[in-house]
Design an enzyme around this catalytic site. Sequence first.
Site, short mmCIF file in Angstrom:
data_model
loop_
_atom_site.label_atom_id
_atom_site.label_comp_id
_atom_site.label_asym_id
_atom_site.label_seq_id
_atom_site.Cartn_x
_atom_site.Cartn_y
_atom_site.Cartn_z
N LYS A 104 3.39 -3.12 2.14
CA LYS A 104 2.95 -2.75 0.82
C LYS A 104 3.95 -1.81 0.01
CE LYS A 104 -1.42 -4.49 1.19
NZ LYS A 104 -1.91 -5.35 0.32
N GLU A 107 -5.39 -15.82 0.65
CA GLU A 107 -6.44 -16.62 0.30
C GLU A 107 -6.54 -17.77 0.01
OE1 GLU A 107 -9.79 -14.12 -1.63
OE2 GLU A 107 -7.98 -12.82 -1.77
N ASP A 120 0.30 -6.03 -6.51
CA ASP A 120 0.56 -4.98 -4.94
C ASP A 120 1.49 -6.12 -4.13
OD1 ASP A 120 0.16 -3.15 -3.12
OD2 ASP A 120 -1.89 -3.89 -2.68
N HIS A 134 -12.71 -11.39 -1.39
CA HIS A 134 -11.33 -11.26 -0.78
C HIS A 134 -11.49 -10.69 0.49
CE1 HIS A 134 -7.28 -9.72 -0.70
NE2 HIS A 134 -7.55 -8.51 -0.29
N ARG A 142 2.81 -10.29 4.50
CA ARG A 142 1.34 -10.45 5.40
C ARG A 142 2.12 -10.42 6.72
NH1 ARG A 142 -2.19 -8.98 1.81
NH2 ARG A 142 -2.41 -10.24 0.00
N ASP A 159 -4.75 2.45 -3.56
CA ASP A 159 -5.07 1.02 -3.66
C ASP A 159 -6.06 0.64 -2.91
OD1 ASP A 159 -4.21 -1.57 -4.90
OD2 ASP A 159 -4.05 -2.10 -2.86
N GLN A 168 2.30 -6.62 7.46
CA GLN A 168 1.04 -6.08 7.37
C GLN A 168 0.15 -6.31 8.58
OE1 GLN A 168 -0.95 -7.34 3.80
NE2 GLN A 168 -2.78 -5.95 4.11
N THR A 171 5.74 -2.15 -6.10
CA THR A 171 4.70 -2.31 -6.73
C THR A 171 4.89 -2.63 -8.33
OG1 THR A 171 3.11 -1.10 -5.35
CG2 THR A 171 2.11 -1.76 -7.25
N GLU A 184 -4.16 -7.64 -9.48
CA GLU A 184 -5.15 -6.43 -9.47
C GLU A 184 -5.11 -5.80 -10.74
OE1 GLU A 184 -4.81 -3.46 -6.23
OE2 GLU A 184 -4.07 -5.09 -4.74
N GLU A 232 -0.84 -9.58 -4.81
CA GLU A 232 -2.12 -9.50 -5.17
C GLU A 232 -2.49 -9.14 -6.49
OE1 GLU A 232 -3.28 -6.32 -2.15
OE2 GLU A 232 -3.45 -7.77 -0.79
MN MN Z 1 -3.92 -4.36 -2.76
#
Ligand code: MN
Length: 415
Positions: free
Chosen positions: A244, A362, A224, A127, A228, A120, A231, A248, A192, A190
């Site tokens: 993570k 974000e 993804d 971002h 948080r 990834d 992480q 997925t 993607e 996320e």
């Molecule tokens: Mn990602």
Amino acid sequence: MLRSWVNSANAADHDFPIQNLPFGVFTPAGEALRGGVAIGDKVLDIAAALAAGRLRGVAAQAAAQPTLNGLMAMGRDASAELRAQLTALLAEGSAPAPELLHDRAAVTMHLPVEVRNFSDFMASRPHCARLGRARNPDNPLPPAFHHLPVAYHSRASSVRASGTDVRRPWGQYAQDNGVVFAPTNAMDFELEMAIWIAEENALGEPTPITRADRRIFGVGLLNDWSVRDVQRYEMPPLGPFLGKSLLTSVSPWVVTMEAMEPFMAPLPPRLPGDPPCPAHLDTARPDALRVTMRAAIQTPRMAAAGIAPHVVTEAPLAEMYWSLAQMIAHHTSNGCNLLPGDLLGSGTVSGAADGQEACLAELLLRGPISLPSGETRRFLEDGDSVIFTARAVAPGATSIGFGECRGTILPAHTR
Ligand code: MN
């Protein structure tokens, strides 16, 4: 301008007109796994088309299998030749063959590939800048950001097809009175692009940037899912791990790069003051993709009230700092071998403007999200669904879509 004898494929703004023809793996009710192609509201059964003599050759045989790895191993010339056959078979004027079709609403879609590796990336400057500012307001980007597309090796075994529920994980994270092991309070998505790899480079043999685009079989949508709080605590210094690897999600339809050709655009220019692109990653080829990607949220209360998923993000893939081909050239530049069906994540596709933040971490920098039900959200709550969609749009081209990538948060296990 080409039309299909499958009428639903000719509707304006359909995801799957004859210009798209994405590959996937499906099961009709009670039958075996097989390969298919989406066309309008239908799925073309490739094995049935082979048996009827309407398709021929080794690429069609590979595309009929329960995974697309074999087709991806054959490379872009083989998939382009099969696409030409499929276009001829499904075009208006060709003999209609409704017996080769299944209703898309009546089949189950599956993970289209046996994923052996998943890496990834982090390729959107906005971002990185938004999330890096908390750590270092003056210099939010990682030191390598302008020199290479930053990435980590993620987990292949937990990649699942759209529609798979996501169990809220337990994990270790910091709270006011120390570190706890508890269900996460910071479940995020996320948004993607999924990149599906064609062919194989031998170990020790880089794929140069001049042919890195030929290593992209196709693209899809990828969530993804990110935890948080976990992480943040586990990352330094080795990078993401349990934050993570929980799961997925990918969309089941693989849109080929042949279908994406009308939507290729020049990479955005580097900003004044940026260092030049390293030569081994530099390309004049128009490798950016004109795709608008959307993330929507539907809470249980919205679903009960019949309120449609609420779009919280609409982000432009073409503004990413690094292209998908540059990611492949970088990934193999040390001789690392990418295998057919390997999966790359583009990285969160955030744009610079408000409303283009492609993850909750974000979006939350502007405050909690207001939903049409009157609810607000910081991170995802149990029962919330996240739905990704996207459209490729270019002047003069028939627009195509990607289907959807969906997942719903289940409550944490009780311990
Ligand atoms: Mn990602």
